[in-house]
Enzyme design. Structure first.
Site, PDB file in Angstrom:
ATOM      1  CG  ASP A 172      49.341  36.516 -11.371  1.00 33.54           C
ATOM      2  OD1 ASP A 172      49.907  37.033 -10.405  1.00 33.54           O
ATOM      3  OD2 ASP A 172      49.899  36.298 -12.459  1.00 33.54           O
ATOM      4  CG  HIS A 218      52.542  28.417 -14.162  1.00 33.24           C
ATOM      5  ND1 HIS A 218      53.807  27.885 -14.314  1.00 33.24           N
ATOM      6  CD2 HIS A 218      52.690  29.618 -13.563  1.00 33.24           C
ATOM      7  CE1 HIS A 218      54.677  28.745 -13.813  1.00 33.24           C
ATOM      8  NE2 HIS A 218      54.033  29.806 -13.345  1.00 33.24           N
TER       9      HIS A 218
HETATM   10  N1  ACO Z   1      42.542  30.357 -20.807  1.00 31.34           N
HETATM   11  C1  ACO Z   1      42.165  29.620 -21.870  1.00 31.34           C
HETATM   12  N2  ACO Z   1      42.984  28.807 -22.541  1.00 31.34           N
HETATM   13  C2  ACO Z   1      44.246  28.731 -22.131  1.00 31.34           C
HETATM   14  C3  ACO Z   1      44.728  29.456 -21.036  1.00 31.34           C
HETATM   15  C4  ACO Z   1      43.817  30.298 -20.349  1.00 31.34           C
HETATM   16  N3  ACO Z   1      44.193  31.023 -19.303  1.00 31.34           N
HETATM   17  N4  ACO Z   1      46.028  29.187 -20.857  1.00 31.34           N
HETATM   18  C5  ACO Z   1      46.376  28.324 -21.809  1.00 31.34           C
HETATM   19  N5  ACO Z   1      45.298  28.027 -22.585  1.00 31.34           N
HETATM   20  C6  ACO Z   1      45.239  27.071 -23.686  1.00 31.34           C
HETATM   21  C7  ACO Z   1      45.915  27.607 -24.940  1.00 31.34           C
HETATM   22  O1  ACO Z   1      45.003  28.297 -25.757  1.00 31.34           O
HETATM   23  C8  ACO Z   1      46.417  26.323 -25.564  1.00 31.34           C
HETATM   24  O2  ACO Z   1      45.325  25.672 -26.157  1.00 31.34           O
HETATM   25  P1  ACO Z   1      45.558  24.759 -27.479  1.00 31.34           P
HETATM   26  O3  ACO Z   1      46.480  23.659 -27.034  1.00 31.34           O
HETATM   27  O4  ACO Z   1      44.184  24.285 -27.844  1.00 31.34           O
HETATM   28  O5  ACO Z   1      46.164  25.663 -28.506  1.00 31.34           O
HETATM   29  C9  ACO Z   1      46.845  25.478 -24.362  1.00 31.34           C
HETATM   30  O6  ACO Z   1      46.005  25.934 -23.282  1.00 31.34           O
HETATM   31  C10 ACO Z   1      48.316  25.643 -23.969  1.00 31.34           C
HETATM   32  O7  ACO Z   1      48.562  27.014 -23.824  1.00 31.34           O
HETATM   33  P2  ACO Z   1      49.962  27.712 -24.057  1.00 31.34           P
HETATM   34  O8  ACO Z   1      49.785  29.185 -24.252  1.00 31.34           O
HETATM   35  O9  ACO Z   1      50.717  26.959 -25.102  1.00 31.34           O
HETATM   36  O10 ACO Z   1      50.648  27.427 -22.663  1.00 31.34           O
HETATM   37  P3  ACO Z   1      51.911  28.153 -22.122  1.00 31.34           P
HETATM   38  O11 ACO Z   1      52.549  27.252 -21.161  1.00 31.34           O
HETATM   39  O12 ACO Z   1      52.744  28.673 -23.252  1.00 31.34           O
HETATM   40  O13 ACO Z   1      51.303  29.462 -21.406  1.00 31.34           O
HETATM   41  C11 ACO Z   1      50.470  30.974 -19.805  1.00 31.34           C
HETATM   42  C12 ACO Z   1      51.238  29.661 -20.056  1.00 31.34           C
HETATM   43  C13 ACO Z   1      51.109  32.121 -20.612  1.00 31.34           C
HETATM   44  C14 ACO Z   1      50.570  31.338 -18.350  1.00 31.34           C
HETATM   45  C15 ACO Z   1      48.987  30.794 -20.244  1.00 31.34           C
HETATM   46  O14 ACO Z   1      48.411  29.720 -19.526  1.00 31.34           O
HETATM   47  C16 ACO Z   1      48.168  32.064 -20.067  1.00 31.34           C
HETATM   48  O15 ACO Z   1      48.168  32.912 -20.958  1.00 31.34           O
HETATM   49  N6  ACO Z   1      47.417  32.212 -18.916  1.00 31.34           N
HETATM   50  C17 ACO Z   1      46.634  33.381 -18.685  1.00 31.34           C
HETATM   51  C18 ACO Z   1      47.539  34.526 -18.219  1.00 31.34           C
HETATM   52  C19 ACO Z   1      48.043  34.312 -16.802  1.00 31.34           C
HETATM   53  O16 ACO Z   1      47.297  33.996 -15.885  1.00 31.34           O
HETATM   54  N7  ACO Z   1      49.359  34.580 -16.638  1.00 31.34           N
HETATM   55  C20 ACO Z   1      50.019  34.470 -15.322  1.00 31.34           C
HETATM   56  C21 ACO Z   1      50.979  33.314 -15.297  1.00 31.34           C
HETATM   57  S1  ACO Z   1      51.675  33.122 -13.695  1.00 31.34           S
HETATM   58  C22 ACO Z   1      52.843  34.316 -13.604  1.00 31.34           C
HETATM   59  O17 ACO Z   1      53.379  34.781 -14.549  1.00 31.34           O
HETATM   60  C23 ACO Z   1      53.204  34.796 -12.291  1.00 31.34           C
END
Ligand code: ACO
Length: 434
Positions: free
Chosen positions: A368, A311
């Site tokens: 979620d 998140h």
């Molecule tokens: N699985 C694997 N790796 C992940 C995940 C995940 N679900 N989420 C983040 N990471 C990793 C990224 O690859 C990144 O790694 P790095 O630092 O080695 O490059 C690091 O964690 C940070 O990730 P970001 O994408 O920069 O984090 P951000 O805060 O921008 O993204 C998000 C948050 C979009 C929710 C992300 O965690 C994600 O895509 N999760 C999966 C989708 C999801 O469940 N979305 C629902 C969110 S809740 C809602 O909207 C109600």
């Protein structure tokens, strides 16, 4: 700036041999900010903050989140307490009006929602025009935008009319959602009933039919109502920011709500609840334990992520996921209600929470991760999951829209950029291009 923001010591920015003083301030929960509203005029510089990770786009008195401590409050009330003691209609009132309603106010609001639940009869034809198998989020976004043609908004919007429009939307989004489902399965539409309350009415429109009554299960009604409460607002997330952005152009509220629905649809936002179930179903069908999914999610060469994990704001735990997991447990412990996907989800969570990749990046289950299992238990088809999220989020979007409209000055959202494309070059005739 409102008087709720306390000024702090100014910050000093040094650029080359010049120093600039920038005002700083603190909100009521101790959040601190550097006010850069005059930065460009003062220095010629802009800030570069992709995804607005460090940007406060507005002052807001609706929702407070502390991502490190796992705190979420609507209008000062803890989400855990609202989920346990309140009901969605009351929470919608709270978000929209700022205070919990008195009995009479709640009755009036509830009646208003019931009276606004019907959509114009001519809109029913639209549902026939969508191809079979259309995603219900596409239908919802279209139909919500089209409300503006059936319910034109007067040029001068007084408070009473604004409240009526907001109630229409909170109520009609649920009718449109249920109708789009009925059309997708080829069943006749079930009209809203003045005898049923908000969530019951929705479930009845979804599942009753002229040839069968729908037996409303109290625990399911409660679980869906709680789902709506937990999704009702989440401060400046992607869809709410889209609502504020669209609203800042003074577009009509139906177009603004439709913008929110479109932004919510994506798999990195509201669309994740559907993706989580699809992921769990795949693990179940393949008979694995999820290790392969975890490995893929960790692989930088693969675009896949562990859906329902991570998140932007919560870096410790998502309080909504905690409430939902408990509710899921309760529901699936009921006689005759088991779901193998729940066990897979629990195992997956256990594995990920022990894995250094997820620990070091502070990735925890988000709202979620467990919500889809509750929706499945209620018989909601997977492609309707994000639609239910949109129903729950509507009061939040509208509360932000109203807050923005009533702020001292509506500033149109218009970020800047740092240009990295071609510099000036001469036009070439088509036969001279290589
Ligand atoms: N699985 C694997 N790796 C992940 C995940 C995940 N679900 N989420 C983040 N990471 C990793 C990224 O690859 C990144 O790694 P790095 O630092 O080695 O490059 C690091 O964690 C940070 O990730 P970001 O994408 O920069 O984090 P951000 O805060 O921008 O993204 C998000 C948050 C979009 C929710 C992300 O965690 C994600 O895509 N999760 C999966 C989708 C999801 O469940 N979305 C629902 C969110 S809740 C809602 O909207 C109600």
């Amino acid at each position: 700036m409102t008087d709720k923001l306390q000024p702090l010591h100014p910050a000093t920015l040094t650029l080359g041999d010049k120093s600039y003083s920038l005002p700083t301030c603190e909100g009521v929960e101790g959040e601190k900010a550097i006010d850069i509203s005059k930065l460009r005029a003062q220095t010629g510089y802009i800030t570069l903050d992709e995804g607005y990770v460090n940007t406060g786009a507005c002052e807001s008195a609706i929702t407070y989140i502390d991502g490190d401590k796992g705190i979420l409050r609507y209008r000062g009330y803890a989400i855990e307490e609202l989920a346990e003691k309140s009901r969605f209609v009351e929470v919608a009132y709270l978000l929209l009006h700022g205070e919990l309603p008195q009995k009479e106010q709640l009755l009036q609001f509830s009646t208003r929602l019931n009276e606004s639940s019907i959509i114009h009869e001519d809109m029913h034809h639209f549902f026939n025009g969508f191809p079979r198998g259309s995603h219900p989020m596409g239908i919802l976004a279209t139909m919500v935008a089209s409300l503006s043609t059936f319910y034109p908004i007067p040029d001068e919007l007084d408070d009473a009319t604004e409240i009526q429009i907001v109630a229409n939307l909170v109520s009609q989004v649920r009718t449109i959602a249920a109708f789009s489902y009925k059309k997708s399965i080829g069943e006749p539409l079930i009209y809203p009933s003045y005898k049923l309350k908000y969530t019951r009415n929705f479930l009845n429109m979804m599942f009753a039919s002229p040839v069968r009554d729908y037996e409303l299960d109290e625990d399911i009604v409660r679980a869906i109502d709680m789902f709506f409460i937990l999704h009702a607002d989440h401060e400046q997330n992607c869809s709410t920011s889209s609502v504020r952005t669209a609203g800042s152009s003074l577009a009509n509220v139906y177009a603004v709500a439709s913008a929110g629905i479109c932004a919510l649809w994506g798999p990195r936002h509201g669309g994740a609840n559907q993706e989580v179930i699809q992921m769990l179903e795949k693990i179940h069908a393949e008979g694995g334990d999820g290790t392969e999914f975890i490995n893929q999610a960790k692989d930088k060469n693969s675009p896949s992520r562990l859906m329902g994990f991570g998140h932007r704001v919560y870096k410790n735990f998502d309080p909504r996921a905690v409430v939902l997991k408990k509710q899921c447990d309760k529901l699936l412990n009921k006689a005759g209600m088991t779901d193998p996907l729940f066990d897979i989800a629990r195992r997956l969570e256990e594995c990920a929470l022990k894995d250094d990749y997820f620990i070091s990046r502070k990735l925890y289950p988000n709202v979620d991760f467990y919500s889809g299992l509750i929706l499945r238990a209620a018989g909601i088809p997977t492609n309707m999951f994000t639609v239910l999220f949109a129903i729950g989020r509507m009061p939040g979007w509208l509360a932000h829209w109203r807050e923005m409209l009533h702020s001292k000055q509506v500033t149109i959202t218009r970020p800047r950029q740092i240009y990295v494309g071609e510099t000036l070059r001469a036009y070439q005739d088509i036969d001279q291009r290589s």
